[in-house]
Design a protein around this motif. Sequence first.
Motif, PDB file in Angstrom:
ATOM      1  N   GLY A 199       0.801  -1.213   0.000  1.00 27.41           N
ATOM      2  CA  GLY A 199       0.000   0.000   0.000  1.00 27.41           C
ATOM      3  C   GLY A 199       0.836   1.266   0.000  1.00 27.41           C
ATOM      4  N   ALA A 200       2.045   1.181   0.551  1.00 30.66           N
ATOM      5  CA  ALA A 200       2.895   2.363   0.690  1.00 30.66           C
ATOM      6  C   ALA A 200       3.511   2.823  -0.625  1.00 30.66           C
ATOM      7  CB  ALA A 200       4.006   2.083   1.699  1.00 30.66           C
ATOM      8  N   MET A 201       3.913   1.909  -1.455  1.00 30.38           N
ATOM      9  CA  MET A 201       4.677   2.277  -2.652  1.00 30.38           C
ATOM     10  C   MET A 201       3.969   3.279  -3.563  1.00 30.38           C
ATOM     11  SD  MET A 201       7.480   1.281  -2.394  1.00 30.38           S
ATOM     12  CE  MET A 201       8.374   0.519  -1.169  1.00 30.38           C
ATOM     13  N   PRO A 202       2.715   3.060  -3.949  1.00 34.21           N
ATOM     14  CA  PRO A 202       2.068   4.054  -4.810  1.00 34.21           C
ATOM     15  C   PRO A 202       1.843   5.393  -4.110  1.00 34.21           C
ATOM     16  CG  PRO A 202       0.604   2.169  -4.429  1.00 34.21           C
ATOM     17  CD  PRO A 202       1.900   1.863  -3.775  1.00 34.21           C
ATOM     18  N   VAL A 203       1.593   5.355  -2.796  1.00 32.76           N
ATOM     19  CA  VAL A 203       1.391   6.597  -2.044  1.00 32.76           C
ATOM     20  C   VAL A 203       2.683   7.406  -1.998  1.00 32.76           C
ATOM     21  CG1 VAL A 203       0.821   7.542   0.226  1.00 32.76           C
ATOM     22  CG2 VAL A 203      -0.471   5.604  -0.676  1.00 32.76           C
ATOM     23  N   ILE A 204       3.796   6.735  -1.759  1.00 33.33           N
ATOM     24  CA  ILE A 204       5.097   7.413  -1.722  1.00 33.33           C
ATOM     25  C   ILE A 204       5.439   7.979  -3.098  1.00 33.33           C
ATOM     26  CG2 ILE A 204       7.583   7.089  -1.399  1.00 33.33           C
ATOM     27  CD1 ILE A 204       6.807   4.992   0.782  1.00 33.33           C
ATOM     28  N   ALA A 205       5.181   7.220  -4.144  1.00 35.91           N
ATOM     29  CA  ALA A 205       5.458   7.702  -5.504  1.00 35.91           C
ATOM     30  C   ALA A 205       4.646   8.953  -5.813  1.00 35.91           C
ATOM     31  CB  ALA A 205       5.158   6.594  -6.517  1.00 35.91           C
ATOM     32  N   GLU A 206       3.379   8.952  -5.430  1.00 30.20           N
ATOM     33  CA  GLU A 206       2.537  10.125  -5.667  1.00 30.20           C
ATOM     34  C   GLU A 206       3.025  11.323  -4.846  1.00 30.20           C
ATOM     35  OE1 GLU A 206      -2.057  11.540  -4.912  1.00 30.20           O
ATOM     36  OE2 GLU A 206      -1.658   9.417  -5.236  1.00 30.20           O
ATOM     37  N   TRP A 207       3.409  11.072  -3.598  1.00 27.17           N
ATOM     38  CA  TRP A 207       3.906  12.159  -2.740  1.00 27.17           C
ATOM     39  C   TRP A 207       5.168  12.779  -3.347  1.00 27.17           C
ATOM     40  CZ3 TRP A 207       8.096  13.899  -0.139  1.00 27.17           C
ATOM     41  CH2 TRP A 207       7.879  14.885   0.803  1.00 27.17           C
ATOM     42  N   ARG A 208       6.061  11.946  -3.833  1.00 25.96           N
ATOM     43  CA  ARG A 208       7.306  12.451  -4.445  1.00 25.96           C
ATOM     44  C   ARG A 208       7.013  13.315  -5.663  1.00 25.96           C
ATOM     45  NH1 ARG A 208      11.343   8.085  -5.856  1.00 25.96           N
ATOM     46  NH2 ARG A 208      12.624   9.908  -6.183  1.00 25.96           N
ATOM     47  N   GLU A 209       6.023  12.939  -6.453  1.00 27.19           N
ATOM     48  CA  GLU A 209       5.659  13.728  -7.642  1.00 27.19           C
ATOM     49  C   GLU A 209       5.174  15.120  -7.265  1.00 27.19           C
ATOM     50  OE1 GLU A 209       4.274  12.746 -11.125  1.00 27.19           O
ATOM     51  OE2 GLU A 209       5.667  11.067 -11.244  1.00 27.19           O
ATOM     52  N   THR A 210       4.473  15.229  -6.148  1.00 26.57           N
ATOM     53  CA  THR A 210       3.909  16.511  -5.746  1.00 26.57           C
ATOM     54  C   THR A 210       4.842  17.317  -4.836  1.00 26.57           C
ATOM     55  OG1 THR A 210       2.721  15.493  -3.893  1.00 26.57           O
ATOM     56  CG2 THR A 210       1.534  15.696  -5.997  1.00 26.57           C
ATOM     57  N   HIS A 211       5.971  16.750  -4.446  1.00 26.15           N
ATOM     58  CA  HIS A 211       6.949  17.428  -3.582  1.00 26.15           C
ATOM     59  C   HIS A 211       8.362  17.240  -4.163  1.00 26.15           C
ATOM     60  CE1 HIS A 211       3.477  16.626  -0.987  1.00 26.15           C
ATOM     61  NE2 HIS A 211       3.824  17.733  -0.346  1.00 26.15           N
ATOM     62  N   PRO A 212       8.634  17.803  -5.342  1.00 25.74           N
ATOM     63  CA  PRO A 212       9.905  17.534  -6.030  1.00 25.74           C
ATOM     64  C   PRO A 212      11.149  18.078  -5.327  1.00 25.74           C
ATOM     65  CG  PRO A 212       8.703  19.263  -7.156  1.00 25.74           C
ATOM     66  CD  PRO A 212       7.779  18.712  -6.093  1.00 25.74           C
ATOM     67  N   LYS A 213      10.992  18.985  -4.375  1.00 27.49           N
ATOM     68  CA  LYS A 213      12.156  19.547  -3.686  1.00 27.49           C
ATOM     69  C   LYS A 213      12.620  18.674  -2.518  1.00 27.49           C
ATOM     70  CE  LYS A 213      11.010  24.270  -4.885  1.00 27.49           C
ATOM     71  NZ  LYS A 213      10.731  25.622  -4.404  1.00 27.49           N
ATOM     72  N   TRP A 214      11.854  17.621  -2.206  1.00 23.88           N
ATOM     73  CA  TRP A 214      12.143  16.764  -1.067  1.00 23.88           C
ATOM     74  C   TRP A 214      12.561  15.368  -1.516  1.00 23.88           C
ATOM     75  CZ3 TRP A 214      12.202  18.620   3.857  1.00 23.88           C
ATOM     76  CH2 TRP A 214      11.614  19.867   4.063  1.00 23.88           C
ATOM     77  N   LYS A 215      13.415  14.749  -0.728  1.00 23.72           N
ATOM     78  CA  LYS A 215      13.854  13.376  -0.986  1.00 23.72           C
ATOM     79  C   LYS A 215      13.379  12.506   0.180  1.00 23.72           C
ATOM     80  CE  LYS A 215      17.948  10.572  -1.682  1.00 23.72           C
ATOM     81  NZ  LYS A 215      19.405  10.573  -1.856  1.00 23.72           N
ATOM     82  N   VAL A 216      12.735  11.383  -0.138  1.00 26.20           N
ATOM     83  CA  VAL A 216      12.296  10.443   0.890  1.00 26.20           C
ATOM     84  C   VAL A 216      13.469   9.520   1.209  1.00 26.20           C
ATOM     85  CG1 VAL A 216      10.672   8.601   1.476  1.00 26.20           C
ATOM     86  CG2 VAL A 216       9.910  10.544   0.077  1.00 26.20           C
ATOM     87  N   LEU A 217      13.931   9.586   2.462  1.00 24.25           N
ATOM     88  CA  LEU A 217      15.055   8.751   2.876  1.00 24.25           C
ATOM     89  C   LEU A 217      14.594   7.392   3.380  1.00 24.25           C
ATOM     90  CD1 LEU A 217      17.190  11.376   4.785  1.00 24.25           C
ATOM     91  CD2 LEU A 217      17.412  10.626   2.429  1.00 24.25           C
ATOM     92  N   LYS A 218      13.511   7.386   4.151  1.00 25.30           N
ATOM     93  CA  LYS A 218      12.956   6.134   4.655  1.00 25.30           C
ATOM     94  C   LYS A 218      11.499   6.378   5.022  1.00 25.30           C
ATOM     95  CE  LYS A 218      14.757   6.955   9.288  1.00 25.30           C
ATOM     96  NZ  LYS A 218      15.533   6.426  10.382  1.00 25.30           N
ATOM     97  N   TRP A 219      10.784   5.316   5.306  1.00 27.45           N
ATOM     98  CA  TRP A 219       9.381   5.413   5.664  1.00 27.45           C
ATOM     99  C   TRP A 219       9.020   4.255   6.563  1.00 27.45           C
ATOM    100  CZ3 TRP A 219       6.309   1.337   4.273  1.00 27.45           C
ATOM    101  CH2 TRP A 219       6.803   0.507   3.267  1.00 27.45           C
ATOM    102  N   ARG A 220       7.880   4.434   7.259  1.00 31.34           N
ATOM    103  CA  ARG A 220       7.358   3.363   8.109  1.00 31.34           C
ATOM    104  C   ARG A 220       5.849   3.527   8.235  1.00 31.34           C
ATOM    105  NH1 ARG A 220       6.569   5.735  13.281  1.00 31.34           N
ATOM    106  NH2 ARG A 220       7.745   7.666  13.504  1.00 31.34           N
TER     107      ARG A 220
END
Length: 69
Positions: free
Chosen positions: A37-58
């Motif tokens: 469930g996380a992968m598509p949500v993270i991908a969408e978040w990254r698209e809408t926040h291009p100045k940020w890098k996701v290092l990890k998630w939980r």
Amino acid sequence: MELILSICLIASPGTCREEAVSVGIEMPPAPVQCMLGAMPVIAEWRETHPKWKVLKWRCAQPGAAGREI
């Protein structure tokens, strides 16, 4: 459920924080359910926040974010 993303600004890697993103999965999720469930949500978040890098998630219960890292 919420995903807690540990994120840093790409232009300023020392500027980091946690961001909570709500996901429609009931708690407690099975580890596989959370991962799938996380992968598509993270991908969408990254698209809408291009100045940020996701290092990890939980996965977490709602309200678990808000701490500076």
